[in-house]
Design an enzyme around this catalytic site. Structure first.
Site, PDB file in Angstrom:
ATOM      1  N   GLU A  71      -1.067 -10.864   2.375  1.00  0.00           N
ATOM      2  CA  GLU A  71      -0.721 -10.141   3.734  1.00  0.00           C
ATOM      3  C   GLU A  71      -1.283 -10.894   4.870  1.00  0.00           C
ATOM      4  O   GLU A  71      -0.221 -11.044   5.940  1.00  0.00           O
ATOM      5  CB  GLU A  71      -1.663  -9.057   3.514  1.00  0.00           C
ATOM      6  CG  GLU A  71      -0.989  -7.791   2.581  1.00  0.00           C
ATOM      7  CD  GLU A  71      -2.197  -6.582   2.631  1.00  0.00           C
ATOM      8  OE1 GLU A  71      -1.729  -5.577   2.160  1.00  0.00           O
ATOM      9  OE2 GLU A  71      -3.241  -6.619   3.111  1.00  0.00           O
ATOM     10  N   GLY A 104       0.908  -1.321   0.067  1.00  0.00           N
ATOM     11  CA  GLY A 104      -0.030  -0.073  -0.160  1.00  0.00           C
ATOM     12  C   GLY A 104       0.885   1.413   0.043  1.00  0.00           C
ATOM     13  O   GLY A 104       1.993   1.249   0.184  1.00  0.00           O
ATOM     14  N   GLY A 134      -7.011  -4.771   2.490  1.00  0.00           N
ATOM     15  CA  GLY A 134      -7.407  -5.267   1.369  1.00  0.00           C
ATOM     16  C   GLY A 134      -7.870  -4.306   0.157  1.00  0.00           C
ATOM     17  O   GLY A 134      -8.061  -4.372  -0.835  1.00  0.00           O
ATOM     18  N   GLY A 135      -7.583  -3.033   0.724  1.00  0.00           N
ATOM     19  CA  GLY A 135      -7.911  -2.123  -0.163  1.00  0.00           C
ATOM     20  C   GLY A 135      -7.141  -2.003  -1.387  1.00  0.00           C
ATOM     21  O   GLY A 135      -7.671  -1.576  -2.557  1.00  0.00           O
ATOM     22  N   GLY A 136      -5.805  -2.503  -1.335  1.00  0.00           N
ATOM     23  CA  GLY A 136      -4.705  -2.567  -2.333  1.00  0.00           C
ATOM     24  C   GLY A 136      -4.916  -3.826  -2.998  1.00  0.00           C
ATOM     25  O   GLY A 136      -4.003  -4.259  -3.888  1.00  0.00           O
TER      26      GLY A 136
HETATM   27  C1  5RP Z   1      -3.466  -3.504   0.852  1.00  0.00           C
HETATM   28  C2  5RP Z   1      -3.934  -3.048   2.266  1.00  0.00           C
HETATM   29  C3  5RP Z   1      -3.253  -1.816   2.642  1.00  0.00           C
HETATM   30  O1  5RP Z   1      -2.546  -1.964   3.752  1.00  0.00           O
HETATM   31  C4  5RP Z   1      -4.496  -0.868   2.957  1.00  0.00           C
HETATM   32  O2  5RP Z   1      -5.358  -0.824   1.798  1.00  0.00           O
HETATM   33  C5  5RP Z   1      -3.991   0.658   3.269  1.00  0.00           C
HETATM   34  O3  5RP Z   1      -3.522   1.276   2.115  1.00  0.00           O
HETATM   35  P1  5RP Z   1      -2.842   2.613   2.175  1.00  0.00           P
HETATM   36  O4  5RP Z   1      -1.750   2.532   2.926  1.00  0.00           O
HETATM   37  O5  5RP Z   1      -2.553   2.942   0.597  1.00  0.00           O
HETATM   38  O6  5RP Z   1      -4.034   3.445   2.540  1.00  0.00           O
HETATM   39  O7  5RP Z   1      -4.492  -3.763   3.001  1.00  0.00           O
HETATM   40  O8  5RP Z   1      -4.074  -4.721   0.411  1.00  0.00           O
END
Ligand code: 5RP
Length: 222
Positions: free
Chosen positions: A103, A29, A95-97
């Site tokens: 992970e 991320g 999981g946003g990314g």
């Molecule tokens: C990726 C994730 C990231 O940790 C989550 O999406 C946070 O992302 P960012 O640091 O860009 O805010 O779980 O799968």
């Protein structure tokens, strides 16, 4: 301070948890990208990194860090990763990314999970951020029907994961019992992983705020 500045602040603070000569787990991320940059600047030298995504592997290797397959290591001292939301019990939505499965695997091996977030990610109840669920492609519709029965509204993301799978982002859940929901969703046939990290939550939360980095440590179980 901007959100990116807050992310940079916690990313730098997380470097203190990295030990020279130890295997380091690396999440995915934008906050983790800042962490990898800060690690390079610090001169710290983990013996190797286990990465949770192609994205982080590319960045680590470009900066000269050795990246090894999880099968090549027996233990990981510290795992550093961001989150989309984290609650008071250190359960997270991730999981946003799109890297949730790797992970969760890498985190499960690590002795300590250090979560790095800007202050906006700390919530009372998880679920405002749509819950990502990685799904085997042939099961997208059958899993979506089951998720609707939990009261959620699944939307298929236009994205294929590093594992060749699909993601359903589930809106409309107020997750008051994250441990139970994690187990229930993981039990649906076709689900690879749900992006609820409750069974293996964070041990340390570094939260970036305008007053600086706030550090919270999970109390050890009696
Ligand atoms: C990726 C994730 C990231 O940790 C989550 O999406 C946070 O992302 P960012 O640091 O860009 O805010 O779980 O799968």
């Amino acid at each position: 301070m901007t959100q990116d500045e807050l992310k940079q602040l916690v990313a730098r603070a997380a470097v203190d948890y990295v030990k020279d000569g130890e295997v380091l787990g690396v999440g995915t991320g934008s906050t983790v990208d800042f962490f990898i940059d800060a690690l390079k600047e610090s001169g710290k030298q983990p013996s190797a990194c286990v990465s949770s995504s192609v994205r982080s592997t590319k960045k680590l290797e470009a900066l000269g860090f050795k990246v090894v397959d999880l099968n090549e290591v027996e233990s990981i001292g510290v795992y550093v990763d961001g989150a989309d939301e984290i609650d008071g019990g250190f359960s997270m939505i991730k999981g946003g990314g799109g890297a949730l499965t790797r992970e969760k695997i890498v985190a499960s091996v690590a002795e300590k999970f250090v979560c790095i977030c800007d202050g906006s990610k700390k919530v009372e109840v998880l679920g405002k951020f749509p819950l990502p669920v990685e799904v085997i492609p042939m099961a997208v519709q059958s899993v979506a029907r089951k998720l609707r029965a939990f009261g959620g509204e699944p939307v298929e993301r236009d994205f294929t994961t590093d594992n060749g799978c699909r993601i359903l982002d589930v809106k409309g859940l107020a997750i008051t019992a994250p441990h139970a929901l994690e187990a229930q969703i993981n039990a649906i046939p076709g689900v690879v992983t749900v992006g609820l990290f409750a069974a293996r939550g964070a041990d340390v939360l570094l939260l970036g705020t305008s007053e600086g980095v706030k550090c919270f440590e999970k109390e050890p179980k009696e």
